[in-house]
Design an enzyme around this catalytic site. Structure first.
Site, PDB file in Angstrom:
ATOM      1  N   GLU A 234      32.726  47.387   1.829  1.00 53.99           N
ATOM      2  CA  GLU A 234      33.602  47.906   0.775  1.00 53.99           C
ATOM      3  C   GLU A 234      34.173  49.270   1.145  1.00 53.99           C
ATOM      4  O   GLU A 234      35.332  49.564   0.878  1.00 53.99           O
ATOM      5  CB  GLU A 234      32.849  47.985  -0.563  1.00 53.99           C
TER       6      GLU A 234
ATOM      7  N   TYR B 115      35.047  52.076  -8.022  1.00 54.89           N
ATOM      8  CA  TYR B 115      35.319  50.746  -7.478  1.00 54.89           C
ATOM      9  C   TYR B 115      34.139  50.248  -6.633  1.00 54.89           C
ATOM     10  O   TYR B 115      33.645  49.126  -6.828  1.00 54.89           O
ATOM     11  CB  TYR B 115      36.606  50.738  -6.632  1.00 54.89           C
TER      12      TYR B 115
ATOM     13  N   ASP C  34      40.446  46.739  -8.009  1.00 48.34           N
ATOM     14  CA  ASP C  34      41.173  47.419  -6.943  1.00 48.34           C
ATOM     15  C   ASP C  34      42.677  47.257  -7.200  1.00 48.34           C
ATOM     16  O   ASP C  34      43.092  46.713  -8.232  1.00 48.34           O
ATOM     17  CB  ASP C  34      40.754  46.885  -5.555  1.00 48.34           C
TER      18      ASP C  34
END
Ligand code: SF4
Length: 297
Positions: free
Chosen positions: A37, A120, A138
């Protein structure tokens, strides 16, 4: 189509069309997902794949990375861009060892307290590693939800609380299904509901998409100008870091002077690297952060 059907359609599509990416393998673990990520935030998948594999081969657990120097993290980051992420990942690994026994915590609050882990990333790890129900929002998801729910061609420039609320409203109640739906929305936004050329004919949500149903089926056009790289301070920083990554000891300033002719721009780029904590001065030479200068024989 109800929100329940909408998520079900997205999941059905995802099950058949999702890209086969290694960080999506069942049971891959929270650390590989966290690393992916962070890497994916500003770098395309195709460039992340080899870097992610190398990183996890070398540091399969936070404990392994924490035991190494920040300089090695910056070295391994290579040319992925935005190398402060390497430094933050190293700080994160150290924090995981100190606070959580080398494990990635499951709670959103603990995840958010980690260095380099923002809203996020924390939600993505909680959902994809631990199967929790959180809106994972996102740029791609914001655009998808803006089109499907609000009938807008695009979302605003950054994530707002309203985006989280709108996305959460689309998630199934069962946590594992919600996590799957989050992955599906992200993939749909990345592959089908793209910014410039949404493929509505291939979209499983087309029947209930407010933007499509409004009749505005033409692509909304470019929403962002491509960022210039050549000649920017970013390019100079990249060249300076490339020299330091290759070096095994302190690099004299004169050596760094060779990478870019413009003295002012080069000095500014180097000052930025030092300010960001990526580079340190040792006398009149430079080293990567946390790298011990070579001792004289
Ligand atoms: S129908 Fe078109 S605009 Fe609507 S979500 Fe699907 S791809 Fe995006």
């Amino acid at each position: 189509m109800s929100t329940t059907q909408l998520a079900a359609e997205a999941i059905r599509w995802y099950d058949e069309n999702a890209r086969d990416l290694p960080w999506r393998e069942p049971g891959i673990g929270a650390w590989p997902i966290l690393v992916s990520e962070v890497m994916l935030q500003q770098t395309p998948v195709v460039r992340v794949l080899p870097a992610w594999r190398s990183w996890l081969t070398r540091w399969p657990a936070p404990t392994d990375l924490a035991a190494d120097t920040p300089a090695e993290a910056i070295r391994m980051w290579g040319r992925l861009g935005y190398p402060r992420r390497a430094l933050r990942l190293h700080e994160c690994a150290v924090a995981l060892v100190r606070r959580h026994g080398g494990e990635v915590p499951t709670g959103l609050t603990e995840l958010l307290a980690l260095p380099g882990v923002g809203e996020y990333t924390a939600r993505a790890v909680a959902a994809f590693a631990y199967g929790q129900r959180h809106p994972v929002v996102d740029t791609n998801v914001r655009r998808l939800v803006a089109r499907v729910v609000a009938g807008e061609p695009d979302a605003g420039p950054s994530t707002r609380p309203a985006d989280l609320v709108a996305t959460e409203a689309l998630l199934p109640a069962a946590p594992a299904r919600a996590a799957r739906a989050s992955a599906a929305f992200m993939e749909l936004g990345a592959l089908v509901c793209t910014a410039r050329a949404p493929r509505c004919v291939d979209c499983p949500l087309a029947a209930s998409c407010a933007w499509r149903l409004s009749g505005r089926t033409a692509p909304p056009g470019p929403t962002r100008r491509p960022q210039r790289y050549a000649g920017t301070d970013r390019q100079v920083r990249g060249r300076l870091l490339a020299v330091l990554r290759e070096a095994t000891g302190p690099v004299p300033r004169e050596r760094l002077d060779l990478v870019w002719a413009d003295d002012l721009q080069r000095s500014r780029a180097l000052a930025g690297l030092i300010e960001d904590g990526l580079v340190e001065m040792v006398d009149d030479a430079c080293v990567l952060a946390g790298e011990q200068p070579a001792t004289a024989p």
